[in-house]
Design a protein around this motif. Structure first.
Motif, PDB file in Angstrom:
ATOM      1  N   ARG A   1     -45.621 -73.236  -7.723  1.00 54.46           N
ATOM      2  CA  ARG A   1     -45.858 -74.304  -8.678  1.00 54.46           C
ATOM      3  C   ARG A   1     -44.537 -74.734  -9.297  1.00 54.46           C
ATOM      4  NH1 ARG A   1     -50.462 -70.889 -12.004  1.00 54.46           N
ATOM      5  NH2 ARG A   1     -51.822 -70.431 -10.234  1.00 54.46           N
ATOM      6  N   VAL A   2     -44.569 -75.823 -10.025  1.00 54.83           N
ATOM      7  CA  VAL A   2     -43.387 -76.259 -10.778  1.00 54.83           C
ATOM      8  C   VAL A   2     -43.037 -75.175 -11.792  1.00 54.83           C
ATOM      9  CG1 VAL A   2     -42.491 -77.951 -12.406  1.00 54.83           C
ATOM     10  CG2 VAL A   2     -43.914 -78.708 -10.501  1.00 54.83           C
ATOM     11  N   GLY A   3     -41.762 -74.746 -11.785  1.00 54.48           N
ATOM     12  CA  GLY A   3     -41.313 -73.708 -12.700  1.00 54.48           C
ATOM     13  C   GLY A   3     -41.201 -72.332 -12.081  1.00 54.48           C
ATOM     14  N   ASP A   4     -41.800 -72.138 -10.894  1.00 53.77           N
ATOM     15  CA  ASP A   4     -41.727 -70.823 -10.253  1.00 53.77           C
ATOM     16  C   ASP A   4     -40.329 -70.563  -9.687  1.00 53.77           C
ATOM     17  OD1 ASP A   4     -44.329 -70.364 -10.834  1.00 53.77           O
ATOM     18  OD2 ASP A   4     -45.079 -70.412  -8.777  1.00 53.77           O
ATOM     19  N   LEU A   5     -39.927 -69.298  -9.729  1.00 55.40           N
ATOM     20  CA  LEU A   5     -38.674 -68.872  -9.105  1.00 55.40           C
ATOM     21  C   LEU A   5     -38.993 -68.490  -7.668  1.00 55.40           C
ATOM     22  CD1 LEU A   5     -35.677 -68.061  -9.162  1.00 55.40           C
ATOM     23  CD2 LEU A   5     -36.388 -65.828 -10.038  1.00 55.40           C
ATOM     24  N   VAL A   6     -38.433 -69.240  -6.710  1.00 51.05           N
ATOM     25  CA  VAL A   6     -38.773 -69.025  -5.302  1.00 51.05           C
ATOM     26  C   VAL A   6     -37.523 -68.951  -4.443  1.00 51.05           C
ATOM     27  CG1 VAL A   6     -41.000 -70.224  -5.551  1.00 51.05           C
ATOM     28  CG2 VAL A   6     -38.978 -71.511  -4.845  1.00 51.05           C
ATOM     29  N   GLU A   7     -37.727 -68.446  -3.239  1.00 48.52           N
ATOM     30  CA  GLU A   7     -36.671 -68.453  -2.220  1.00 48.52           C
ATOM     31  C   GLU A   7     -37.224 -69.141  -0.987  1.00 48.52           C
ATOM     32  OE1 GLU A   7     -33.945 -65.328   0.391  1.00 48.52           O
ATOM     33  OE2 GLU A   7     -34.800 -64.693  -1.536  1.00 48.52           O
ATOM     34  N   ILE A   8     -36.580 -70.263  -0.612  1.00 47.19           N
ATOM     35  CA  ILE A   8     -37.010 -71.068   0.533  1.00 47.19           C
ATOM     36  C   ILE A   8     -35.786 -71.385   1.385  1.00 47.19           C
ATOM     37  CG2 ILE A   8     -38.122 -73.197   1.288  1.00 47.19           C
ATOM     38  CD1 ILE A   8     -39.460 -73.365  -1.448  1.00 47.19           C
ATOM     39  N   LEU A   9     -35.867 -71.066   2.672  1.00 52.45           N
ATOM     40  CA  LEU A   9     -34.778 -71.380   3.610  1.00 52.45           C
ATOM     41  C   LEU A   9     -33.420 -70.894   3.091  1.00 52.45           C
ATOM     42  CD1 LEU A   9     -35.785 -75.046   4.593  1.00 52.45           C
ATOM     43  CD2 LEU A   9     -36.226 -72.946   5.872  1.00 52.45           C
ATOM     44  N   ASP A  10     -33.395 -69.681   2.582  1.00 54.01           N
ATOM     45  CA  ASP A  10     -32.170 -69.051   2.056  1.00 54.01           C
ATOM     46  C   ASP A  10     -31.678 -69.684   0.751  1.00 54.01           C
ATOM     47  OD1 ASP A  10     -32.066 -67.231   4.165  1.00 54.01           O
ATOM     48  OD2 ASP A  10     -30.933 -68.623   5.432  1.00 54.01           O
TER      49      ASP A  10
END
Length: 271
Positions: free
Chosen positions: A128-137
């Motif tokens: 969601r908006v605001g989440d801490l994520v890791e995408i494609l490094d």
């Protein structure tokens, strides 16, 4: 009244001018409708009972998509109606648009893939908006999310726009909620029970804060050092708000230390 009669007669005699006025009315109506829709969405998102929901950031994401799609539909209808008023047959245009869309779709498969993947990201609530994520490094916070792309801001402030069609693996490091944590270091001469009571009083304002889902709580003495001891404060908050909450807690602690002359551990220089 005579002026209005003359104006009306002029408009009737000059049919094209009347059409232009009607088109202007349609466009103004579309703008007003778009503003009303935006206002209603923003007002509902700002309600305290909505902000307190665990799914608040998901609601924000979906409502932003609804707003964008709604604007597209409103202005598409406004343009179609305006063309009809001007005497333009919109049936061939719509038919040509449909055929053209089919032809374009073969050359825009990546765009279609982005939209389909974006739909499933929303449906499965992957982030969601605001989440801490890791995408494609790339690691950072989701600032914006649409059907076509995801906007990610990393810790250096750099913005990464990632097409949804390229997103295969997502690591969500704080889905829905996150923990705000502050560790205080104190001198051994300070009474820990007294300090804990002072802390609870100073951070009580967060109990009614919509960002705080659980807590805040004072863990007590969580570590002993050769210079003193540590007390930890924590709270479960809406994802993306943890740093702001930590800043506010630290500010309160600075004021508390100054007002009560609380000592910090002395720095000992080893010889």
């Amino acid at each position: 009244m005579e002026f209005l009669d003359v104006l009306y007669q002029y408009i009737v005699e000059h049919e094209f001018l009347g059409k232009i006025i009607n088109v202007a009315v349609v466009i103004v109506f579309a703008l007003i409708l778009s503003k009303i829709m935006t206002y209603l969405i923003d007002r509902n998102l700002s309600l305290e009972e909505v902000k307190k929901k665990n799914s608040y950031m998901r609601i924000v994401t979906i409502m932003n998509l609804v707003r964008n799609i709604g604007k597209i539909v409103i202005f598409f209808l406004a343009i179609t109606i305006s063309l009809d008023i001007l005497g333009v047959n919109t049936t061939p245009i719509i038919a040509a648009f449909s055929v053209g869309s089919l032809a374009i779709s073969f050359g825009a498969q990546s765009l279609i893939k982005d939209i389909i993947n974006g739909f499933f990201i929303i449906l499965e609530d992957q982030y969601r908006v605001g989440d801490l994520v890791e995408i494609l490094d790339y690691q950072g916070y989701v600032e914006e999310f649409g059907l076509r792309s995801t906007l990610l801001r990393d810790f250096n402030g750099e913005v990464h726009i990632i097409p949804n069609g390229k997103i295969e693996i997502v690591t969500n490091k704080q889905k829905g909620r996150a923990r705000a944590k502050v560790v205080l270091s104190l001198d051994l001469e300070e009474d820990p029970r007294k300090i804990v009571d002072l802390i609870k009083t100073r951070i009580s304002f967060l109990e009614k804060d919509y960002r705080v889902l659980e807590g805040p709580s004072v863990w007590g003495v969580t570590n002993n050092t050769d210079r003193g001891y540590e007390i930890t404060i924590s709270a479960n908050v809406i994802s993306g708000e943890q740093f702001k909450v930590e800043y506010e807690i630290r500010e309160e602690m600075v004021e508390m230390f100054r007002e009560n002359n609380i000592k910090l551990p002395e720095i000992r220089v080893r010889r």
